[in-house]
Write a protein that holds these residues in place. Structure first.
Motif, PDB file in Angstrom:
ATOM      1  N   PRO A 146       0.800  -1.249  -0.055  1.00  0.00           N
ATOM      2  CA  PRO A 146      -0.006  -0.082   0.070  1.00  0.00           C
ATOM      3  C   PRO A 146       0.925   1.180   0.023  1.00  0.00           C
ATOM      4  CG  PRO A 146       0.025  -1.250   2.043  1.00  0.00           C
ATOM      5  CD  PRO A 146       0.945  -1.841   1.258  1.00  0.00           C
ATOM      6  N   CYS A 147       0.433   2.145  -0.538  1.00  0.00           N
ATOM      7  CA  CYS A 147       1.171   3.782  -0.638  1.00  0.00           C
ATOM      8  C   CYS A 147       0.886   4.304   0.475  1.00  0.00           C
ATOM      9  CB  CYS A 147       0.889   4.215  -2.125  1.00  0.00           C
ATOM     10  SG  CYS A 147      -0.520   5.140  -2.086  1.00  0.00           S
ATOM     11  N   LEU A 148       1.651   5.305   0.806  1.00  0.00           N
ATOM     12  CA  LEU A 148       1.530   6.259   1.858  1.00  0.00           C
ATOM     13  C   LEU A 148      -0.034   7.024   1.737  1.00  0.00           C
ATOM     14  CD1 LEU A 148       2.587   7.803   4.359  1.00  0.00           C
ATOM     15  CD2 LEU A 148       3.482   9.175   2.901  1.00  0.00           C
TER      16      LEU A 148
ATOM     17  N   VAL B  13     -12.601  -0.920  10.621  1.00  0.00           N
ATOM     18  CA  VAL B  13     -12.053  -1.502   9.416  1.00  0.00           C
ATOM     19  C   VAL B  13     -10.687  -0.823   8.865  1.00  0.00           C
ATOM     20  CG1 VAL B  13     -12.282  -2.626   7.258  1.00  0.00           C
ATOM     21  CG2 VAL B  13     -14.022  -3.028   9.076  1.00  0.00           C
ATOM     22  N   CYS B  14     -11.130   0.344   8.771  1.00  0.00           N
ATOM     23  CA  CYS B  14     -10.334   1.627   8.194  1.00  0.00           C
ATOM     24  C   CYS B  14      -9.216   1.574   9.313  1.00  0.00           C
ATOM     25  CB  CYS B  14     -10.796   2.783   8.040  1.00  0.00           C
ATOM     26  SG  CYS B  14     -12.257   2.725   6.739  1.00  0.00           S
ATOM     27  N   LEU B  15      -9.706   1.619  10.503  1.00  0.00           N
ATOM     28  CA  LEU B  15      -8.442   1.913  11.211  1.00  0.00           C
ATOM     29  C   LEU B  15      -7.590   0.729  11.732  1.00  0.00           C
ATOM     30  CD1 LEU B  15     -10.517   4.233  14.090  1.00  0.00           C
ATOM     31  CD2 LEU B  15      -8.726   4.883  12.162  1.00  0.00           C
ATOM     32  N   ILE B  16      -8.111  -0.511  11.739  1.00  0.00           N
ATOM     33  CA  ILE B  16      -7.340  -1.717  11.858  1.00  0.00           C
ATOM     34  C   ILE B  16      -6.547  -1.685  10.650  1.00  0.00           C
ATOM     35  CG2 ILE B  16      -7.494  -4.138  11.693  1.00  0.00           C
ATOM     36  CD1 ILE B  16     -10.445  -3.949  12.853  1.00  0.00           C
ATOM     37  N   ILE B  17      -6.876  -1.526   9.428  1.00  0.00           N
ATOM     38  CA  ILE B  17      -5.855  -1.611   8.281  1.00  0.00           C
ATOM     39  C   ILE B  17      -4.651  -0.549   8.419  1.00  0.00           C
ATOM     40  CG2 ILE B  17      -5.811  -1.222   5.899  1.00  0.00           C
ATOM     41  CD1 ILE B  17      -8.606  -2.511   5.638  1.00  0.00           C
ATOM     42  N   TYR B  18      -5.130   0.756   8.831  1.00  0.00           N
ATOM     43  CA  TYR B  18      -4.155   1.844   8.983  1.00  0.00           C
ATOM     44  C   TYR B  18      -3.406   1.483  10.146  1.00  0.00           C
ATOM     45  CZ  TYR B  18      -2.332   6.157  10.834  1.00  0.00           C
ATOM     46  OH  TYR B  18      -1.170   7.355  10.788  1.00  0.00           O
ATOM     47  N   GLY B  19      -3.577   0.967  11.269  1.00  0.00           N
ATOM     48  CA  GLY B  19      -2.729   0.472  12.547  1.00  0.00           C
ATOM     49  C   GLY B  19      -2.011  -0.809  11.973  1.00  0.00           C
TER      50      GLY B  19
ATOM     51  N   LYS C 170       3.522  -2.370  10.945  1.00  0.00           N
ATOM     52  CA  LYS C 170       4.344  -3.207   9.979  1.00  0.00           C
ATOM     53  C   LYS C 170       5.711  -2.180   9.479  1.00  0.00           C
ATOM     54  CE  LYS C 170       4.636  -5.175   5.455  1.00  0.00           C
ATOM     55  NZ  LYS C 170       3.863  -5.548   4.173  1.00  0.00           N
ATOM     56  N   LYS C 171       5.435  -0.853   9.652  1.00  0.00           N
ATOM     57  CA  LYS C 171       6.455   0.143   9.372  1.00  0.00           C
ATOM     58  C   LYS C 171       7.414   0.340  10.640  1.00  0.00           C
ATOM     59  CE  LYS C 171       5.797   3.982   7.540  1.00  0.00           C
ATOM     60  NZ  LYS C 171       5.538   5.461   7.530  1.00  0.00           N
TER      61      LYS C 171
ATOM     62  N   ILE D 246      -7.726  14.056  18.432  1.00  0.00           N
ATOM     63  CA  ILE D 246      -6.643  15.050  18.530  1.00  0.00           C
ATOM     64  C   ILE D 246      -5.303  14.094  18.272  1.00  0.00           C
ATOM     65  CG2 ILE D 246      -5.153  16.740  19.721  1.00  0.00           C
ATOM     66  CD1 ILE D 246      -7.894  17.257  21.126  1.00  0.00           C
ATOM     67  N   TRP D 247      -5.144  13.078  19.164  1.00  0.00           N
ATOM     68  CA  TRP D 247      -3.700  12.399  18.970  1.00  0.00           C
ATOM     69  C   TRP D 247      -3.849  11.755  17.784  1.00  0.00           C
ATOM     70  CZ3 TRP D 247      -3.459   7.313  18.475  1.00  0.00           C
ATOM     71  CH2 TRP D 247      -2.046   6.787  18.522  1.00  0.00           C
ATOM     72  N   HIS D 248      -4.748  11.085  17.208  1.00  0.00           N
ATOM     73  CA  HIS D 248      -4.843  10.252  16.100  1.00  0.00           C
ATOM     74  C   HIS D 248      -4.462  11.139  14.678  1.00  0.00           C
ATOM     75  CE1 HIS D 248      -6.044   7.419  12.697  1.00  0.00           C
ATOM     76  NE2 HIS D 248      -6.488   8.531  12.415  1.00  0.00           N
ATOM     77  N   TYR D 249      -5.284  12.356  14.559  1.00  0.00           N
ATOM     78  CA  TYR D 249      -4.871  13.388  13.623  1.00  0.00           C
ATOM     79  C   TYR D 249      -3.352  14.023  13.736  1.00  0.00           C
ATOM     80  CZ  TYR D 249      -9.235  12.272  11.763  1.00  0.00           C
ATOM     81  OH  TYR D 249     -10.504  11.794  11.336  1.00  0.00           O
ATOM     82  N   LEU D 250      -2.890  14.144  14.749  1.00  0.00           N
ATOM     83  CA  LEU D 250      -1.579  14.447  14.962  1.00  0.00           C
ATOM     84  C   LEU D 250      -0.376  13.222  14.644  1.00  0.00           C
ATOM     85  CD1 LEU D 250      -1.420  16.313  18.314  1.00  0.00           C
ATOM     86  CD2 LEU D 250      -1.166  17.410  15.936  1.00  0.00           C
ATOM     87  N   MET D 251      -0.662  12.269  14.857  1.00  0.00           N
ATOM     88  CA  MET D 251       0.261  11.147  14.573  1.00  0.00           C
ATOM     89  C   MET D 251       0.045  10.820  13.186  1.00  0.00           C
ATOM     90  SD  MET D 251       1.662  10.205  17.373  1.00  0.00           S
ATOM     91  CE  MET D 251       1.382  11.649  18.371  1.00  0.00           C
ATOM     92  N   LEU D 252      -1.106  11.359  12.456  1.00  0.00           N
ATOM     93  CA  LEU D 252      -1.348  10.854  11.104  1.00  0.00           C
ATOM     94  C   LEU D 252      -0.202  11.452  10.234  1.00  0.00           C
ATOM     95  CD1 LEU D 252      -3.177   9.342   8.946  1.00  0.00           C
ATOM     96  CD2 LEU D 252      -4.567  11.254   9.025  1.00  0.00           C
ATOM     97  N   GLY D 253      -0.103  12.780  10.617  1.00  0.00           N
ATOM     98  CA  GLY D 253       0.854  13.746  10.149  1.00  0.00           C
ATOM     99  C   GLY D 253       2.365  13.348  10.160  1.00  0.00           C
ATOM    100  N   ASP D 254       2.603  12.249  10.905  1.00  0.00           N
ATOM    101  CA  ASP D 254       3.964  11.844  10.950  1.00  0.00           C
ATOM    102  C   ASP D 254       4.201  10.408  10.500  1.00  0.00           C
ATOM    103  OD1 ASP D 254       6.526  11.879  12.406  1.00  0.00           O
ATOM    104  OD2 ASP D 254       5.993  10.074  13.168  1.00  0.00           O
ATOM    105  N   ALA D 255       3.169   9.955   9.819  1.00  0.00           N
ATOM    106  CA  ALA D 255       2.933   8.634   8.961  1.00  0.00           C
ATOM    107  C   ALA D 255       4.140   8.704   7.918  1.00  0.00           C
ATOM    108  CB  ALA D 255       1.680   8.296   8.389  1.00  0.00           C
TER     109      ALA D 255
END
Length: 192
Positions: free
Chosen positions: A14-16, A75-81, A86-87, A183-192
């Motif tokens: 999957p791509c970023l 389902v979206c969050l499980i795949i994202y997590g 994996k990374k 808040i935490w989730h969207y801040l961490m999303l920026g660090d993906a």
């Protein structure tokens, strides 16, 4: 045989962009379903008297609006997590995935079923532990997002626990917890 090549998960990379989209829309789907459910039932539902789960309880008309949105968002969050784990191989992402599984289970076992209480607590405890562990991991790596995550944890947990004692319903505590997670989730999303 040719179709089997399409289903080879080992070669799936999957791509970023795709993973960030799942990370963006997962909470949006779940929170959107809760908000729509509130709008449907706003004539009787109150944040200080009820639980968010009251909007999806067994026997309630349109309970599927919230329950389906929790399942789809999870389902979206499980795949994202899973992708983040994996990374990074950071165990905090496993807790995040566990919390995401519990989120879906809240929709599968809505209020009025035997397992609802346990899966609801499982969601909130897993997500707060994920925030704590991932924030510590970020700090160890020298990432300042770890400080923000720890501050959110240290403010969110006591505030949520206080509101459990202060109000008749648990929706205030749940809302505080969800806002902290968002808040935490969207801040961490920026660090993906």
């Amino acid at each position: 045989m040719r179709g089997m090549k399409l289903l080879n998960l080992k070669s799936f990379k999957p791509c970023l962009f795709e993973m960030k989209i799942l990370g963006i829309i997962g909470p949006g789907i779940s929170v959107g379903g809760i908000l729509i459910s509130y709008l449907i039932h706003r004539d009787w539902w109150g944040i200080t008297e009820n639980a968010i789960s009251d909007l999806g309880r067994i026997g309630l008309p349109y309970n599927w609006v919230m329950n389906i949105s929790l399942i789809l968002g999870s389902v979206c969050l499980i795949i994202y997590g899973a992708w983040r784990f994996k990374k990074s191989k950071d165990i905090g992402w496993l807790l995040y995935m566990l919390g995401s599984v519990f989120l879906g289970l809240i929709g599968i076992f809505p209020e009025g079923t035997n397992l609802h209480y346990e899966v609801s607590w499982g969601f909130f405890v897993s997500m707060f532990l994920a925030i704590l562990l991932l924030s510590i991991s970020f700090l160890i790596r020298g990432n300042k997002l770890g400080i923000v995550g720890l501050m959110l944890f240290l403010l969110g947990v006591p505030l949520a626990l206080w509101s459990l004692k202060k109000f008749e319903g648990v929706a205030v505590a749940e809302t505080i917890s969800i806002v902290v997670f968002l808040i935490w989730h969207y801040l961490m999303l920026g660090d993906a």
